[in-house]
Every structure is written in structure tokens, then in C-alpha cells.
Design a protein around this motif. Sequence first.
Motif, PDB file in Angstrom:
ATOM      1  N   ILE A   1      -7.164 -15.814  17.853  1.00 20.51           N
ATOM      2  CA  ILE A   1      -8.084 -15.359  18.898  1.00 20.51           C
ATOM      3  C   ILE A   1      -8.576 -16.541  19.730  1.00 20.51           C
ATOM      4  N   LEU A   2      -8.869 -17.651  19.065  1.00 25.87           N
ATOM      5  CA  LEU A   2      -9.319 -18.838  19.797  1.00 25.87           C
ATOM      6  C   LEU A   2      -8.238 -19.358  20.734  1.00 25.87           C
ATOM      7  N   SER A   3      -6.990 -19.306  20.298  1.00 22.59           N
ATOM      8  CA  SER A   3      -5.902 -19.759  21.164  1.00 22.59           C
ATOM      9  C   SER A   3      -5.699 -18.822  22.335  1.00 22.59           C
ATOM     10  N   MET A   4      -5.993 -17.519  22.137  1.00 23.97           N
ATOM     11  CA  MET A   4      -5.883 -16.564  23.241  1.00 23.97           C
ATOM     12  C   MET A   4      -6.961 -16.809  24.293  1.00 23.97           C
ATOM     13  N   SER A   5      -8.140 -17.259  23.837  1.00 23.04           N
ATOM     14  CA  SER A   5      -9.248 -17.452  24.783  1.00 23.04           C
ATOM     15  C   SER A   5      -9.189 -18.797  25.491  1.00 23.04           C
ATOM     16  N   ASP A   6      -8.314 -19.698  25.008  1.00 21.87           N
ATOM     17  CA  ASP A   6      -8.191 -21.023  25.624  1.00 21.87           C
ATOM     18  C   ASP A   6      -7.028 -21.013  26.612  1.00 21.87           C
ATOM     19  N   PRO A   7      -7.302 -21.105  27.920  1.00 22.63           N
ATOM     20  CA  PRO A   7      -6.229 -21.030  28.913  1.00 22.63           C
ATOM     21  C   PRO A   7      -5.248 -22.193  28.836  1.00 22.63           C
TER      22      PRO A   7
END
Length: 737
Positions: free
Chosen positions: A418-424
Motif C-alpha cells: 500500500i505504501l508503494s502504491m501511494s508513493d508516485p
Amino acid sequence: MGSNSLKNPLLFSDEVEPGYVKNSSFLKSSVKWGLKIVMWVIFIAWVGVIFLYPGEIGSQFVEKIINATNGSVFGTSGSLFLVFSAPILLIAILAVAHLIISGEHVFEKSKSSKKPGFRLWTFPVLVDGPFGVVSAAEFIGITLFVVFIIWAMYAYTLRNISLLPLFDISSSETGRLMLELTGLRCGMLGLLCLIFLFLPVSRGSLLLRLIDIPFEHATRYHVWLGHLTMMLFTLHGLFYVIGWAMKGTLVKELLEWKKVGIANLPGVISLLAGLFMWVTSLHPVRKDYFELFFYTHQLYVVFVVFLALHVGDFVFSIVAGAIFIFMLDRFLRFCQSRTKVDVLSAKCLPCGTVELVLSKPRSLQYNALSFIFLQVRELSWLQWHPFSVSSSPLDGKHHLAILIKVLGGWTARLRDSILSMSDPELSKTTITASVEGPYGHETPYHLMYILPYENLILVAGGIGISPFLAILSDILHRVNDGKPCLPRKILVVWAVKKSDELPLLSSIDMESICPFFSNKINLEIDIYVTRESGPSMEEGKVHVASSSSCPFSGRSMSPLVGTGNNVWSGLYIIISTVGFIVLMALLRIFYIKPYNVSTWWYLGLLFIACMVMSVVIFGGLVIGLWHLWDKKASANDKDEDIDRIKVESTPSYETVEDKDLTQNNPESSTIIQYGTRPDFKEIFASTSRKWGNVDVGVLVCGPPTLQSSVAKEIRSHNIRRQKHDTIFHFNSHSFDL
């Protein structure tokens, strides 16, 4: 409104819309009671036959039925199926009619208020030990099973002794023969216990829905029965091994695979599979090596198939009914889990908790105490994890939410995704979810229509607050909309380790859901921060919660679940059962009898094959039609997905402020205490003084130690209570699956 609203149950207050409070017709009530009586008569007779079977009376009764029905096309296996398996299938079919007639739960005005009193299933008797918290009703059940085992072994021992003169053996061989006969009886007793073993783990079973036992509670009974069954099967194998070793034919007997009679080698394979499952299901192993427990438990397929090869069709027919119900549930879960589900929103909270919002169709119903099994394919294709629903069904018709505490490797990888999804700046990753469920209570505690609670104490430990967020939201929505809802006094006791978990309670804005709700319900919230001596220096500081809105493709949870549409669930079990009977009849008419098939293990294999084919072919046909019907119904649904749009419009980054909870929910009384744990003795004593002589439902969600502490104080208070004191009723919402 005002103080008068707090004195009357909300279910029957003047502010409840008249359309929501209905009276059942006399005919409908009569049919429901008639079905209940018939089901109880069948159940008591069925259990009575099983209980008496080890003795002479029971065995003679079964022999009479076999002699009376042996001439049918189904032969001896059909006769034993009629005695031991058909009753539970018949009860399941009658349960279909009962649930369809019942429809949605009807709330009726009681003519007179019931006096507070004890209830067997909510009075804790045992609070420590291997069984955990055991209610009086559960204690009676355990006692009856112990009595049954003792009685059965006594009866079987007497029958073994009476058989010894029939064997022409020397006195030195008597001990060995007695060992083998005792092993035989242990195996038969294990089969009688196996009849009940598979019933509690049929998650969407109509039987569990009929008696309103949620799956997370039923698994306890499966664990207890599993220990008992495997102990008996282990003794069965051990006595035979000792006897064969005394005779000097151990290896030969272990490898023997008879055509007519019991085939030993399949029994050895079945027992080994059972032992693997048993050892890895012990609590220390299951707690520290859950994946090992999960994967080895899939050996139940090997266990069941080789059991059928071991004993043949006519003995296996004794346990076939319960196994068939489990197969129906398992196949339906398999079909539901094939659907990919859209994750509408994924959020990582600062306290180490993940929130997922999943898309669901409007037709898929759940309640505030439901839970789901979740699979994320990017993390594992095999792992399924249970999570309690944290949203109310009244929050929206097209989504549900769950809160996940990051505790192990799987949840940590989910958070990282999820954190990687939120980091552009990172590579774009996706989450592909599959869901089984929802499962849970047919009716949650705050809406129980048989013995409802007007007063609730919700005790949570850490992430155990999740289902209570759903309950509070549900109550507030119902109060605001004028729908039936009984609780008028609610006390929330929440114990957390650190204060960074407190914003979880702010995830529901009570005032926006139901303005001025304090005029209608009395809500108190006591929070205990156990590992901090005072408010942290960062209190009031704004934290950033990483959040991602996932692309929406229109994929919702499948409604193919046993707790879904009653009519389709009923058709599924009825047509599959009829299909099994038809397949068995055709097999015996056109294959077994014409070709004189008499090999026991082969007949057992054919029996298993018919069970599987009936579920896949006949049940699969119903599931296909069910899917098409729901697809058409969804297409005809013209309502706009307002709540779905709200979820999708969630910003990429949200702020979570550790602000004063009393300001966030000004209508509730919120007290936060640091560096201390809840004193349940004082909590229950003060509540009893304030609320008086009433029934109070206590619902606990948290670790076993928390449940034991609460149950111990409830038991102590209820035993010592005076006539005017409160009666507390213990209920748990467990995550230990």
C-alpha cells in the motif's frame, strides 16, 4: 426526545418508524414453530440413536432398520446412511424452509417486560484451562460427550468380553485379541465423533445459521471434537499395532490391502494424515507457525478419501452426511473465491493499522459483527486470513471496510504494498483481492430478536475495537433513521498499549451520523492506555496517513455465499442432495449390481466419487443459475452508487489528528486513563449500581487473557449478586480461527 427517550428501548419508542415494527401472522408463526418442533424431534432421535448404538439396544435397533431396508437398491450402505446421515441432511433441508419463511428478522412488541435472568449460553462456568471460556451450555455439552465416551467404552468392553468365548484361542492369546477388539471399538467410536466433526467448519452452513452460531464460535467445537476424534483414532491404530506386533505380523498387516474387508494400508495413510493435522493444530504450533498449520490442514482431503478406502462404502456412509454438508460449503466457497474484488481504497494509519475498503454488490447482505476471509494474490495465492468488518451495512450498500493490524509477515507485506502504491516515485503496484464471506451471526447482539440486550458493555483490546466501530455506527444509523435498535445504554471499555491507536475511534464521526444522539442513547467510552504514563508530547500533532485509491473496474464480491440468498442456498443443498441419491441409485443399478462389484475399498471410492460429482454437477448447475440471476438483478438495479463514489473520491493523502476524543464526539462521555489496566471488578460493580436490576450484554473482542479476565469477573459478580443487582451476560467475538 429528552430524558424520556433514554428510559424506553429504542426498538419500541415512538420515534421508530411504524413500518419497521411488524407483527408476525399466526399462520407464519405456526409454520415456523411446527418446523422447529419437527427439526428438534429428528435431532433428538438422531442423537439418541448415536448415543445408544454402542449398547445392545442401539445396535439391535440399527440391525432391525438394516433388515427392513436391506432389500432396497441402496443395500446395507443405504440403510446405514438412512440411520446416521440422512437425519442431518433432512434437518438442513427443513432449515431452508424455516429461513425462507422467517425472511428478515421481525421485531415484535412484547406485552410485558421480561425479568432479568441467567442464560445457559452466556453464563461462564470455566474461565481458565485448555477449553478457554466455557459457558454453562457448552459445559453441559462437554459433560454429555464425556458421559457418552465413558458409556460407550463400558458398553463396548462388555460386548468384547462376551465375544471372547466365540474364539478358539489359547489363554495367552486372549490379551492380544482383547487389544484388537478394543482397537476396533475405538475406531467405531471415532467414527461416531467424526459425524459431528465437519459440521462446525461449514462456514456458510444452513445449520449454523439456523441455531445462530457464528463460524468463529463453531471452530472451537471443531477443535474440541478434533482432539477427541484423533485421540480415539490414534488409540484405534495403536492397539492394532501392538496386537500385530505381539503376533509377529506387524509389517504384513500394515501393508495389507484387502479386496473384501477392511483395507489396512489406506487406514494407515488416513491416520498419518490425521496425525499431521492434529500435531500442527496444537495451539503452540498454530500460534507460532500458522502457515504450517494452514497447509497441513489441507490433508483433510487425504484423510477423508483414504478413510473411505479403508472402511468401504457401507461403514463410510455413517459419516457421509456431515462430510457432504462440508463439501457443499467448500465448493460454494471455491466458486465465490474465484471472483477478483476491487479494493476501492487502501490506507495505512500511523498506528500500524491498514484499512481496506472492498467493493460489494447491493444484494450481498452482512451485519455489524460479520467477518470475511481475505486473499491478496500479490502476497500469496494460498493464504486466507479472517478479518472482522469495521463498517456498518448502513454506511453504504456497495462497500464494506476492514481494519488490519500489522502483526506478521503477511500483514507487513500488505502494508508495504500500500505504501508503494501511494508513493508516485515507486513502481506502480496493484492489489488483487479475493473474498470469502461475509460470515457471522445471523443477528448481531444489538439486534437480537429473541433475547435482545437493552444495555451493552463492549470490551475491546487493541484492534479488537474494529467490530465495535461497526456496532456503534450501526446503532447510530438506526437511531437516526428510525429503524429498530434496542440498546439505550452503552459502555465501551477499550484497552490499548499506546496512544497512537486512539485515532481509530475517531474513524466514525458520531455526531454527523446521528445529530444529538445523546438525547436517545447513553454512550460512555473508557479508554485505558496501558504502556504510557501520560499523554504523549505529540498529542494534537497531525499525522499523515498514506492512502491510495485503486482503479475501479466494476468487480465486486460474489454473492455466492451460504449466508446469502436463502432461496438459492436452499436450492443448492436440496438439488445436490437429490443428485447424490440419484447418482448412487444409477451406479448401483447399472454398474455395481450387474457387474457384481464387491471390493470394499473400490465401493468406498465410488461412494466418494458420487458425493463429489453430485456437488460439482448438480450443485454447479444451481450455482451457475444463481450467478446469472444475480447478474441480471444487478443489471436491473438503477440506483446510483453514491457511497461508492464517496469512497473513490478519497484523497491520496489524509491527515489523522490525535485530538481530544471528547471534542470529536462531544455527545459521548469519553475518559482516557494512562498507565493502568481496566479493573473489571470495579467496572461491573459501578455499572450495577448505576443501571440496577437489568440484563447487560457484555461483548468482548480481544486476546484470550482479556476474555478470561472479563469472564472471571462476570462469573464472580453473578454468583455473589444481590436481588437488585445487574445480571451480566458474557459473549465473545473471537479472532482465534
